[in-house]
Design an enzyme around this catalytic site. Structure first.
Site, PDB file in Angstrom:
ATOM      1  N   LYS A 151      -1.091   4.942   4.818  1.00 14.65           N
ATOM      2  CA  LYS A 151      -2.047   4.019   5.438  1.00 14.65           C
ATOM      3  C   LYS A 151      -1.756   3.843   6.929  1.00 14.65           C
ATOM      4  CE  LYS A 151      -4.190  -0.475   4.747  1.00 14.65           C
ATOM      5  NZ  LYS A 151      -5.488   0.100   5.101  1.00 14.65           N
ATOM      6  N   HIS A 205       0.820  -1.215   0.000  1.00 13.06           N
ATOM      7  CA  HIS A 205       0.000   0.000   0.000  1.00 13.06           C
ATOM      8  C   HIS A 205       0.854   1.264   0.000  1.00 13.06           C
ATOM      9  CE1 HIS A 205      -3.301  -2.702   1.193  1.00 13.06           C
ATOM     10  NE2 HIS A 205      -4.105  -1.737   0.804  1.00 13.06           N
TER      11      HIS A 205
HETATM   12  N1  LIG Z   1     -13.086  -1.010   2.099  1.00 10.42           N
HETATM   13  C1  LIG Z   1     -12.428  -0.510   1.058  1.00 10.42           C
HETATM   14  O1  LIG Z   1     -12.679  -0.868  -0.106  1.00 10.42           O
HETATM   15  C2  LIG Z   1     -11.379   0.522   1.299  1.00 10.42           C
HETATM   16  C3  LIG Z   1     -11.095   0.914   2.568  1.00 10.42           C
HETATM   17  N2  LIG Z   1     -10.225   1.924   2.811  1.00 10.42           N
HETATM   18  C4  LIG Z   1     -10.122   2.348   4.198  1.00 10.42           C
HETATM   19  O2  LIG Z   1     -10.855   3.565   4.332  1.00 10.42           O
HETATM   20  C5  LIG Z   1     -10.265   4.383   5.338  1.00 10.42           C
HETATM   21  C6  LIG Z   1      -9.959   5.773   4.756  1.00 10.42           C
HETATM   22  O3  LIG Z   1      -8.992   5.642   3.742  1.00 10.42           O
HETATM   23  P1  LIG Z   1      -8.482   6.932   2.922  1.00 10.42           P
HETATM   24  O4  LIG Z   1      -9.607   7.582   2.205  1.00 10.42           O
HETATM   25  O5  LIG Z   1      -7.311   6.471   2.156  1.00 10.42           O
HETATM   26  O6  LIG Z   1      -7.995   7.881   4.126  1.00 10.42           O
HETATM   27  P2  LIG Z   1      -7.870   9.480   4.164  1.00 10.42           P
HETATM   28  O7  LIG Z   1      -7.030   9.787   5.363  1.00 10.42           O
HETATM   29  O8  LIG Z   1      -7.456   9.996   2.849  1.00 10.42           O
HETATM   30  O9  LIG Z   1      -9.389   9.954   4.449  1.00 10.42           O
HETATM   31  C7  LIG Z   1     -10.037   9.877   5.677  1.00 10.42           C
HETATM   32  C8  LIG Z   1     -10.799  11.187   5.877  1.00 10.42           C
HETATM   33  O10 LIG Z   1     -11.618  11.056   7.052  1.00 10.42           O
HETATM   34  C9  LIG Z   1     -11.447  12.267   7.804  1.00 10.42           C
HETATM   35  N3  LIG Z   1     -11.864  12.078   9.183  1.00 10.42           N
HETATM   36  C10 LIG Z   1     -11.098  11.804  10.267  1.00 10.42           C
HETATM   37  N4  LIG Z   1     -11.873  11.727  11.373  1.00 10.42           N
HETATM   38  C11 LIG Z   1     -13.143  11.966  10.970  1.00 10.42           C
HETATM   39  C12 LIG Z   1     -14.386  12.016  11.640  1.00 10.42           C
HETATM   40  N5  LIG Z   1     -14.506  11.801  12.963  1.00 10.42           N
HETATM   41  N6  LIG Z   1     -15.507  12.276  10.908  1.00 10.42           N
HETATM   42  C13 LIG Z   1     -15.428  12.498   9.586  1.00 10.42           C
HETATM   43  N7  LIG Z   1     -14.275  12.474   8.885  1.00 10.42           N
HETATM   44  C14 LIG Z   1     -13.147  12.181   9.567  1.00 10.42           C
HETATM   45  C15 LIG Z   1      -9.989  12.597   7.625  1.00 10.42           C
HETATM   46  O11 LIG Z   1      -9.691  13.916   8.017  1.00 10.42           O
HETATM   47  P3  LIG Z   1      -8.159  14.263   8.470  1.00 10.42           P
HETATM   48  O12 LIG Z   1      -7.287  13.939   7.274  1.00 10.42           O
HETATM   49  O13 LIG Z   1      -8.209  15.724   8.795  1.00 10.42           O
HETATM   50  O14 LIG Z   1      -7.862  13.383   9.638  1.00 10.42           O
HETATM   51  C16 LIG Z   1      -9.863  12.382   6.104  1.00 10.42           C
HETATM   52  O15 LIG Z   1     -10.322  13.492   5.370  1.00 10.42           O
HETATM   53  C17 LIG Z   1      -9.041   3.602   5.847  1.00 10.42           C
HETATM   54  O16 LIG Z   1      -9.417   2.817   6.968  1.00 10.42           O
HETATM   55  C18 LIG Z   1      -8.731   2.671   4.674  1.00 10.42           C
HETATM   56  O17 LIG Z   1      -8.050   1.508   5.052  1.00 10.42           O
HETATM   57  C19 LIG Z   1      -9.556   2.544   1.812  1.00 10.42           C
HETATM   58  C20 LIG Z   1      -9.750   2.159   0.513  1.00 10.42           C
HETATM   59  C21 LIG Z   1     -10.690   1.135   0.145  1.00 10.42           C
HETATM   60  O1  LIG Z   2      -5.996   2.159   3.103  1.00  7.45           O
HETATM   61  C1  LIG Z   2      -6.192   1.784   1.922  1.00  7.45           C
HETATM   62  O2  LIG Z   2      -5.767   2.421   0.956  1.00  7.45           O
HETATM   63  C2  LIG Z   2      -6.968   0.566   1.689  1.00  7.45           C
HETATM   64  N1  LIG Z   2      -7.536  -0.013   2.702  1.00  7.45           N
HETATM   65  C3  LIG Z   2      -8.315  -1.200   2.666  1.00  7.45           C
HETATM   66  C4  LIG Z   2      -7.635  -2.291   3.447  1.00  7.45           C
HETATM   67  O3  LIG Z   2      -7.030  -2.007   4.494  1.00  7.45           O
HETATM   68  O4  LIG Z   2      -7.729  -3.453   3.058  1.00  7.45           O
HETATM   69  C5  LIG Z   2      -8.711  -1.603   1.270  1.00  7.45           C
HETATM   70  C6  LIG Z   2      -7.658  -1.351   0.247  1.00  7.45           C
HETATM   71  O5  LIG Z   2      -6.628  -2.254   0.453  1.00  7.45           O
HETATM   72  C7  LIG Z   2      -7.160   0.078   0.307  1.00  7.45           C
END
Ligand SMILES: NC(=O)C1=CN([C@@H]2O[C@H](COP(=O)(O)OP(=O)(O)OC[C@H]3O[C@@H](n4cnc5c(N)ncnc54)[C@H](OP(=O)(O)O)[C@@H]3O)[C@@H](O)[C@H]2O)C=CC1
Ligand SMILES: O=C(O)C1=N[C@H](C(=O)O)C[C@H](O)C1
Length: 250
Positions: free
Chosen positions: A140, A136
């Site tokens: 992350k 990744h």
């Molecule tokens: N299931 C799936 O298919 C996937 C899952 N993921 C997961 O999704 C999550 C987010 O990933 P990603 O988008 O890359 O992360 P990012 O850090 O880019 O985005 C997360 C966002 O949430 C904000 N945030 C933090 N706390 C809060 C809150 N209490 N309420 C609302 N918003 C909040 C953050 O703000 P700030 O930056 O200011 O903290 C940021 O803007 C991770 O756990 C990742 O592993 C990711 C990709 C695919």
């Molecule tokens: O943090 C990410 O980027 C992602 N998170 C998810 C995970 O922890 O499996 C899904 C994907 O791998 C992207």
């Protein structure tokens, strides 16, 4: 035409959250209501009559968000990672008090990732050794990834059902972490490298051959079709659903 589903997003300024807002806005049958990011007032989700909220935030805040949504009878589609058995049990207990509400939690919404987990579980019993390598971007927070954790557990379950022997491994001297994390007996290795998005390899081996099952998300739009499927389905699936498998008839 039936009414559009009113959809909000937790983490709307984040990397995945932004892609989901775009996808919701582009869908004819969905209406984007409110995006809530860190520091925003989440009561706007209730006041706007939002029916489904998508959460892509952080493992440290997702439980609080879910308690809020279930308490307000709003369905949730959750991509945020960090769910173990204890957290899932907690979500189920909140849902018991709100029986019409549905929550979908999936560690990966990319269709190929869901398929690759199934392929790995199906193949696992035919091989002596199986290890998972997830790769990744370096922003992350969690390791191993939610996908790798679920993949390893599915592999372990399939091998236990088949009565597979423990995997061969003669390691007797080891620098801490060199053999990765142990998830139910399956080794999981986490790589963090700039330039990557989300990738996973499952390496299987037996006498004279190996099989590699690899999935690559090269763009975060890869998660959008699975999320939108969840948004459209969750209203008719009260209770907790884990993984996208049932929604894809797998
Ligand atoms: N299931 C799936 O298919 C996937 C899952 N993921 C997961 O999704 C999550 C987010 O990933 P990603 O988008 O890359 O992360 P990012 O850090 O880019 O985005 C997360 C966002 O949430 C904000 N945030 C933090 N706390 C809060 C809150 N209490 N309420 C609302 N918003 C909040 C953050 O703000 P700030 O930056 O200011 O903290 C940021 O803007 C991770 O756990 C990742 O592993 C990711 C990709 C695919
Ligand atoms: O943090 C990410 O980027 C992602 N998170 C998810 C995970 O922890 O499996 C899904 C994907 O791998 C992207």
């Amino acid at each position: 035409m039936s009414e559009r589903i009113r959809v909000g997003v937790f983490g709307s300024d984040g990397k995945v959250g932004q892609a989901i807002v775009d996808a919701v806005e582009a869908a004819d049958d969905l209406e984007f209501t409110v995006g809530v990011d860190k520091g925003d007032n989440r009561s706007a989700l209730v006041e706007s009559g939002t029916q489904v909220v998508v959460d892509f935030t952080h493992p440290s805040v997702v439980m609080d968000n879910l308690e809020f949504l279930v308490g307000n009878g709003i369905h949730a589609v959750v991509g945020t990672t960090g769910f173990d058995d204890e957290r899932l049990a907690q979500v189920r207990s909140w849902l018991e008090a709100s029986p019409g509400t549905g929550v979908l939690i999936a560690p990966n919404f990319a269709i190929g990732a869901v398929l690759s987990m199934r392929f790995a579980a199906a193949a696992a019993r035919f091989y002596d050794s199986v290890e998972v390598i997830e790769l990744h971007h370096p922003h992350k927070a969690d390791a191993p990834s939610g996908t790798a954790y679920r993949t390893a557990r599915m592999i372990a379950e399939a091998r236990a059902e088949a009565g597979s022997k423990p995997m061969p491994d003669a390691t007797s001297e080891e620098l801490d972490g060199a053999r990765g994390a142990d998830v139910d007996g399956v080794r999981v290795h986490s790589v963090r490298v700039a330039g990557l998005v989300a990738h996973q390899e499952v390496l299987l081996g037996t006498q004279g051959e190996t099989l590699t099952i690899r999935h690559d998300s090269i763009d975060r739009t890869s998660f959008a079709p699975g999320v939108l499927l969840g948004v459209r389905e969750i209203g008719s699936r009260p209770g907790l659903t884990v993984g996208l498998d049932d929604l894809l008839d797998l």
